[in-house]
Design a protein around this motif. Structure first.
Motif, PDB file in Angstrom:
ATOM      1  N   GLY A 146      13.412 -46.048  16.919  1.00 44.28           N
ATOM      2  CA  GLY A 146      13.302 -46.251  15.476  1.00 44.28           C
ATOM      3  C   GLY A 146      11.950 -46.726  15.004  1.00 44.28           C
ATOM      4  N   LYS A 147      10.913 -46.506  15.818  1.00 44.69           N
ATOM      5  CA  LYS A 147       9.585 -46.908  15.351  1.00 44.69           C
ATOM      6  C   LYS A 147       9.031 -45.824  14.419  1.00 44.69           C
ATOM      7  CE  LYS A 147       6.814 -45.115  19.224  1.00 44.69           C
ATOM      8  NZ  LYS A 147       7.859 -44.331  19.895  1.00 44.69           N
ATOM      9  N   GLY A 148       8.273 -46.249  13.431  1.00 45.08           N
ATOM     10  CA  GLY A 148       7.671 -45.292  12.506  1.00 45.08           C
ATOM     11  C   GLY A 148       8.700 -44.449  11.795  1.00 45.08           C
ATOM     12  N   SER A 149       8.481 -43.130  11.776  1.00 44.88           N
ATOM     13  CA  SER A 149       9.389 -42.222  11.072  1.00 44.88           C
ATOM     14  C   SER A 149      10.233 -41.402  12.044  1.00 44.88           C
ATOM     15  CB  SER A 149       8.588 -41.287  10.155  1.00 44.88           C
ATOM     16  OG  SER A 149       7.715 -40.450  10.906  1.00 44.88           O
ATOM     17  N   GLU A 150      10.514 -41.987  13.222  1.00 45.66           N
ATOM     18  CA  GLU A 150      11.309 -41.284  14.222  1.00 45.66           C
ATOM     19  C   GLU A 150      12.697 -40.936  13.700  1.00 45.66           C
ATOM     20  OE1 GLU A 150       9.772 -42.956  18.553  1.00 45.66           O
ATOM     21  OE2 GLU A 150      11.427 -43.968  17.525  1.00 45.66           O
ATOM     22  N   ILE A 151      13.132 -39.747  14.042  1.00 44.79           N
ATOM     23  CA  ILE A 151      14.512 -39.345  13.810  1.00 44.79           C
ATOM     24  C   ILE A 151      15.264 -39.500  15.123  1.00 44.79           C
ATOM     25  CG2 ILE A 151      16.021 -37.389  13.259  1.00 44.79           C
ATOM     26  CD1 ILE A 151      13.780 -36.398  11.415  1.00 44.79           C
ATOM     27  N   GLY A 152      16.496 -39.980  15.048  1.00 44.66           N
ATOM     28  CA  GLY A 152      17.282 -40.255  16.239  1.00 44.66           C
ATOM     29  C   GLY A 152      17.373 -41.733  16.531  1.00 44.66           C
ATOM     30  N   TRP A 181      18.535 -50.150  22.866  1.00 34.34           N
ATOM     31  CA  TRP A 181      18.425 -51.604  22.748  1.00 34.34           C
ATOM     32  C   TRP A 181      17.401 -51.961  21.674  1.00 34.34           C
ATOM     33  CZ3 TRP A 181      20.464 -56.182  24.158  1.00 34.34           C
ATOM     34  CH2 TRP A 181      19.650 -57.322  24.152  1.00 34.34           C
ATOM     35  N   ASP A 182      16.225 -51.365  21.772  1.00 33.94           N
ATOM     36  CA  ASP A 182      15.199 -51.617  20.759  1.00 33.94           C
ATOM     37  C   ASP A 182      15.641 -51.124  19.384  1.00 33.94           C
ATOM     38  OD1 ASP A 182      13.779 -52.465  22.980  1.00 33.94           O
ATOM     39  OD2 ASP A 182      11.936 -51.436  22.429  1.00 33.94           O
ATOM     40  N   GLY A 183      16.515 -50.135  19.361  1.00 34.82           N
ATOM     41  CA  GLY A 183      17.028 -49.598  18.103  1.00 34.82           C
ATOM     42  C   GLY A 183      18.150 -50.421  17.493  1.00 34.82           C
ATOM     43  N   GLY A 184      18.657 -51.415  18.231  1.00 38.95           N
ATOM     44  CA  GLY A 184      19.666 -52.314  17.675  1.00 38.95           C
ATOM     45  C   GLY A 184      21.056 -52.187  18.256  1.00 38.95           C
ATOM     46  N   TYR A 185      21.239 -51.364  19.288  1.00 45.21           N
ATOM     47  CA  TYR A 185      22.547 -51.236  19.939  1.00 45.21           C
ATOM     48  C   TYR A 185      22.637 -52.251  21.083  1.00 45.21           C
ATOM     49  CZ  TYR A 185      23.423 -46.825  17.491  1.00 45.21           C
ATOM     50  OH  TYR A 185      23.627 -45.866  16.535  1.00 45.21           O
ATOM     51  N   ASP A 186      23.596 -53.167  21.007  1.00 49.12           N
ATOM     52  CA  ASP A 186      23.680 -54.268  21.961  1.00 49.12           C
ATOM     53  C   ASP A 186      24.436 -53.836  23.221  1.00 49.12           C
ATOM     54  OD1 ASP A 186      23.768 -56.617  23.333  1.00 49.12           O
ATOM     55  OD2 ASP A 186      24.641 -57.809  21.712  1.00 49.12           O
ATOM     56  N   ILE A 187      23.709 -53.217  24.146  1.00 42.77           N
ATOM     57  CA  ILE A 187      24.329 -52.757  25.383  1.00 42.77           C
ATOM     58  C   ILE A 187      24.527 -53.896  26.379  1.00 42.77           C
ATOM     59  CG2 ILE A 187      23.521 -50.380  25.143  1.00 42.77           C
ATOM     60  CD1 ILE A 187      21.289 -51.019  27.124  1.00 42.77           C
ATOM     61  N   VAL A 188      24.044 -55.088  26.062  1.00 42.25           N
ATOM     62  CA  VAL A 188      24.264 -56.247  26.918  1.00 42.25           C
ATOM     63  C   VAL A 188      25.636 -56.860  26.644  1.00 42.25           C
ATOM     64  CG1 VAL A 188      23.482 -58.588  27.493  1.00 42.25           C
ATOM     65  CG2 VAL A 188      21.808 -56.758  27.145  1.00 42.25           C
ATOM     66  N   ASN A 189      25.979 -57.039  25.379  1.00 42.17           N
ATOM     67  CA  ASN A 189      27.219 -57.727  25.008  1.00 42.17           C
ATOM     68  C   ASN A 189      28.305 -56.819  24.457  1.00 42.17           C
ATOM     69  OD1 ASN A 189      26.198 -60.529  25.464  1.00 42.17           O
ATOM     70  ND2 ASN A 189      24.774 -59.955  23.830  1.00 42.17           N
ATOM     71  N   ASN A 190      27.966 -55.554  24.152  1.00 43.80           N
ATOM     72  CA  ASN A 190      28.958 -54.661  23.530  1.00 43.80           C
ATOM     73  C   ASN A 190      28.821 -53.245  24.071  1.00 43.80           C
ATOM     74  OD1 ASN A 190      31.028 -53.825  21.774  1.00 43.80           O
ATOM     75  ND2 ASN A 190      29.548 -53.265  20.189  1.00 43.80           N
ATOM     76  N   LEU A 191      28.745 -53.113  25.387  1.00 46.77           N
ATOM     77  CA  LEU A 191      28.530 -51.794  25.989  1.00 46.77           C
ATOM     78  C   LEU A 191      29.669 -50.832  25.670  1.00 46.77           C
ATOM     79  CD1 LEU A 191      26.698 -50.068  27.779  1.00 46.77           C
ATOM     80  CD2 LEU A 191      27.995 -50.894  29.760  1.00 46.77           C
TER      81      LEU A 191
END
Length: 272
Positions: A146-152, A181-191
């Motif tokens: 999700g950096k810049g204008s990335e799609i996906g 993870w960097d995009g905000g999906y918590d794969i540590v606590n909510n896989l």
């Protein structure tokens, strides 16, 4: 079986990539179809391909993952950039039929100010022009940070692309653990919760992250040395949603480092 390997150099051909993968302890790998910064693809040696296919069969390789160059922007605002993306993808898919039944992964692209909706439409347009009924290669949209204008940056954007593609049976998703993870999906606590959102999952780029959850930075770290951590990444490879799919390490390493990571992850996987 755990199918795991690393992103390797394609400069010496398929057979060399396969042999290096085995030396690293792997049974799958990823490679760029051409220079990652663009350019013409190297000619393929047909004997090299046949020898690789035999090696892969004898050693029970999983599906391998070809990666499009970073310069391929299907969502680009300029027509010449989209032409390059269209021609590159069509050429890559044709060449990949020499190693049938594998995966072709690409970054969806950057909308560069056009807006995500326009970018999504442009990506789907190119896919509809390039995908064929006869191809055996599955095309994978990669999750982005999700950096810049990335799609996906989230699965909703990937789903919108797939919804517009006519040959949906040729499409899948490659989940990058650092990116989500960097995009905000918590794969540590909510896989479990994360995996319920990612259908069509075909491959995983297994990377730790240098940054915190939702940072939108895309900075890969070695396995167990980042903010995601070894325990969470082991849960990824053990999860029922990832059974039988290839795991590709894109960690900042050399062959010696990847060999250590592959051995560590195999050990952790087998101790479940």
């Amino acid at each position: 079986m755990l199918y795991i390997g690393n992103h390797t150099s394609s400069s010496k051909g398929y057979l060399a990539m396969g042999k290096q993968t085995l030396a690293n302890g792997g049974n799958t790998f990823a490679f760029f179809t051409r220079n990652p910064r663009g350019g013409r693809a190297k000619d393929i040696n047909l004997q090299d391909v046949q020898e690789f296919l035999q090696l892969a069969q004898e050693n029970h390789f999983g599906k391998i993952v070809a990666h499009a160059p970073y310069t391929m922007n299907c969502a680009g605002a300029k027509e010449n950039l989209r032409d390059f993306a269209r021609e590159t993808m069509a050429d890559d898919l044709k060449r990949l039929e020499l190693t049938p039944g594998n995966y072709y992964n690409f970054h969806p692209g950057n909308h560069v100010g056009q807006g995500a909706e326009t970018g999504i439409a442009r990506i789907a347009e190119i896919l509809n022009e390039v995908l064929t009924e006869e191809q055996s290669t599955t095309v994978l949209l990669e999750t982005m940070s999700g950096k810049g204008s990335e799609i996906g940056r989230n699965f909703d954007e990937l789903r919108q692309i797939i919804d517009r593609v006519e040959r949906k049976d040729k499409m899948g998703v490659c989940l990058d653990t650092c990116h989500v993870w960097d995009g905000g999906y918590d794969i540590v606590n909510n896989l479990d919760g994360v995996f319920t959102e990612f259908d069509r999952l075909k491959a995983i780029h297994l990377n730790d992250s240098m940054n915190g959850l939702g940072s939108h930075k895309d900075r890969h770290a070695k396995i167990g040395e980042g903010e995601i951590g070894l325990g969470a990444l082991v849960r990824v490879i053990r999860h029922p949603a990832t059974k039988g799919i290839p795991f590709i390490l894109e960690t900042p390493n050399d062959d010696e480092g990847w060999t250590r990571e592959i051995a560590l992850l195999r050990k952790e996987y087998e101790e479940k």
